[in-house]
Design an enzyme around this catalytic site. Structure first.
Site, PDB file in Angstrom:
ATOM      1  N   THR A 152       0.866  -1.190   0.000  1.00 44.82           N
ATOM      2  CA  THR A 152       0.000   0.000   0.000  1.00 44.82           C
ATOM      3  C   THR A 152       0.898   1.235   0.000  1.00 44.82           C
ATOM      4  O   THR A 152       1.337   1.684  -1.048  1.00 44.82           O
ATOM      5  CB  THR A 152      -0.970  -0.006   1.196  1.00 44.82           C
ATOM      6  N   LYS A 178       3.747  -6.841   4.055  1.00 45.82           N
ATOM      7  CA  LYS A 178       3.564  -5.442   3.696  1.00 45.82           C
ATOM      8  C   LYS A 178       3.216  -4.666   4.948  1.00 45.82           C
ATOM      9  O   LYS A 178       2.635  -5.185   5.906  1.00 45.82           O
ATOM     10  CB  LYS A 178       2.477  -5.273   2.632  1.00 45.82           C
ATOM     11  N   THR A 189       1.810  -8.876  11.744  1.00 49.29           N
ATOM     12  CA  THR A 189       2.067  -7.686  10.943  1.00 49.29           C
ATOM     13  C   THR A 189       0.811  -7.254  10.211  1.00 49.29           C
ATOM     14  O   THR A 189      -0.241  -7.856  10.366  1.00 49.29           O
ATOM     15  CB  THR A 189       3.203  -7.969   9.952  1.00 49.29           C
ATOM     16  N   GLU A 276       6.629   4.754   7.167  1.00 48.27           N
ATOM     17  CA  GLU A 276       6.222   5.958   6.434  1.00 48.27           C
ATOM     18  C   GLU A 276       7.057   7.159   6.869  1.00 48.27           C
ATOM     19  O   GLU A 276       7.043   7.565   8.036  1.00 48.27           O
ATOM     20  CB  GLU A 276       4.736   6.229   6.675  1.00 48.27           C
ATOM     21  N   ASN A 400       0.140  10.621   5.670  1.00 45.21           N
ATOM     22  CA  ASN A 400      -1.134  10.289   6.302  1.00 45.21           C
ATOM     23  C   ASN A 400      -2.171  11.385   6.173  1.00 45.21           C
ATOM     24  O   ASN A 400      -3.386  11.104   6.182  1.00 45.21           O
ATOM     25  CB  ASN A 400      -0.892   9.911   7.760  1.00 45.21           C
ATOM     26  N   THR A 405      -6.381  11.047  -0.659  1.00 45.00           N
ATOM     27  CA  THR A 405      -6.497  11.946  -1.821  1.00 45.00           C
ATOM     28  C   THR A 405      -5.687  11.433  -2.990  1.00 45.00           C
ATOM     29  O   THR A 405      -4.906  10.516  -2.863  1.00 45.00           O
ATOM     30  CB  THR A 405      -6.025  13.353  -1.458  1.00 45.00           C
TER      31      THR A 405
END
EC number: 2.3.1.35
Length: 405
Positions: A152, A178, A189, A276, A400, A405
């Site tokens: 993702t 992932k 996970t 991230e 985040n 969007t």
């Protein structure tokens, strides 16, 4: 930017386990976002799942079906099918039924998995349309493609593989995972799949996975959020031709246990390295606890502190923030005069205050590294725990803030 995470290693095929990838265009046209995995007949399957009370519809269904004969795993990205109530459960069951119809198996032999945006209806027609292509693509050599297909917000695919010999027979353990955000697993996970060609009784396989998850996936955190969709599966196809492992003992079990743990640990740490917006890979080691739980409480207090994580991002050796986190971890009757805290190899605090030998230049040199260790000696007992985490950057907020969007 992934920290110390490069191209996928060699992912050895697992006899009796095939993977196929196709595009449903769930979130982006042309994106390969549906992965079908086929287990050889007679395989045993184990799973660990999120403890989030708002667990996703596919998690509810997979938990019910994992003990039965499992032949297929169906994964989609781009939509979590979580927070979707009864319609979500019906959608998950519908996609499984469509795959079962095409594959000629009972629908209860199909386990669903989803990841992506929470609270949106699952686009079942798009998934159904992609199933024939995914089935046609099934191959034991498709681990790398599948690792990309389940991503993702990950920037790189994640995989690990080990092989060992027993009585002249090569046993393989290969896995993919992932995850990059909403990471503080409370079982395993975000999504993880590990397969071996060993033959293992289901109960032994379940205990093996639970133990491996507790030592790897349950020791990582990026942002302290436990997802609604966490699942990790361990499949044993039995195609290696060795006797079935029916007890958690003996040299074959010990070798398999180590291989599964090694793969799990590599996959879990890869998730942290690809956190991230992460610019630092941080190991928080807590030693000398009276119990393992208080070591974990201290470790997570440090790993979850926004003040510590932003200092890590800024490469600022603000060691007082570490002391504050240790002190508020909730450890009963904590004697701060017995605690030593290290940043890398540098002792930054001792006996309740700044270490006499510590200088700001020493701390700054450690904080400038991409990989940083924080070690806390509690001086209360013999228990130890290790947690892996990241810093908190501007990019994490941006990712985040713009996720939908």
């Amino acid at each position: 930017m992934a920290v110390g995470l490069g191209p996928l290693p060699t992912l050895h095929p697992v006899p009796g386990f095939e993977l196929g990838i196709a595009s449903a265009g769930i979130k982006r046209p042309g994106r390969k976002d549906v992965v079908v995995m086929r287990c050889a007949e007679g395989s045993t399957v184990a799973g660990v799942f999120t403890l989030n009370a708002f667990c996703a519809a596919p998690v509810i269904l997979a938990k019910k079906r994992v003990l039965g004969p499992v032949r297929y795993l169906l994964t989609n990205t781009g939509n979590a099918n979580a927070g979707t109530g009864e319609p979500g459960l019906a959608a998950a069951a519908w996609t499984c039924a469509k795959l079962a119809e095409l594959a000629g198996v009972d629908e209860n032999a199909v386990l669903p998995f989803s990841t992506g945006v929470i609270g949106e209806p699952l686009p079942v027609e798009k998934i159904e349309a992609a199933l024939p292509a995914a089935l046609a693509d099934l191959s034991e050599d498709n681990w790398a493609a599948a690792a990309t297909g389940i991503m993702t917000t990950d920037t790189l695919p994640k995989g690990a593989s080990r092989q060992f010999e027993h009585d002249g027979v090569t046993i393989t353990v290969t896995g993919i995972s992932k995850g990059a955000g909403m990471i503080k697993p409370n079982m395993a996970t975000m999504l993880g799949y590990i397969a071996t060609d060993a033959k293992v009784a289901q109960g032994v396989l379940q205990d093996l996975l639970r133990d491996a998850a507790n030592k790897s996936f349950n020791r990582i955190t990026i942002d302290g959020d436990t997802s609604t969709n966490d699942c990790c599966m361990l499949i044993a196809t039995g195609k290696a031709g060795l006797p079935e492992i029916t007890q958690a003992s003996g040299p074959l079990f010990a070798a398999l246990k180590q291989a599964v743990l090694d793969v799990s640990m590599e996959l879990a740490q890869a998730i942290v390295r690809d956190g991230e917006g992460a610019t630092k890979f941080v190991t928080v080691q807590v030693n000398g606890g009276a119990t393992h739980q208080e070591c974990l409480d201290v470790g997570y207090a440090v790993a979850h502190s926004p003040l510590i994580k932003t200092a890590l991002f800024a490469s600022d050796p603000n060691w007082g923030r570490i002391l504050a986190a240790v002190g508020r971890a909730g450890v009963p009757k904590l004697d701060v005069s017995k605690i030593d805290v290290y940043l890398g190899e540098v002792c930054i605090a001792s006996r309740g205050g700044r270490a006499a030998s510590y200088t700001e230049d020493q701390g700054a040199a450690v904080m400038a590294r991409e990989e940083i260790g924080i070690r806390i000696e509690l001086g209360r007992g013999t228990c130890s725990e290790t947690i892996w985490t990241t810093d908190l950057s501007h990019e994490y907020v941006k990712i985040n803030a713009e996720y939908r969007t």
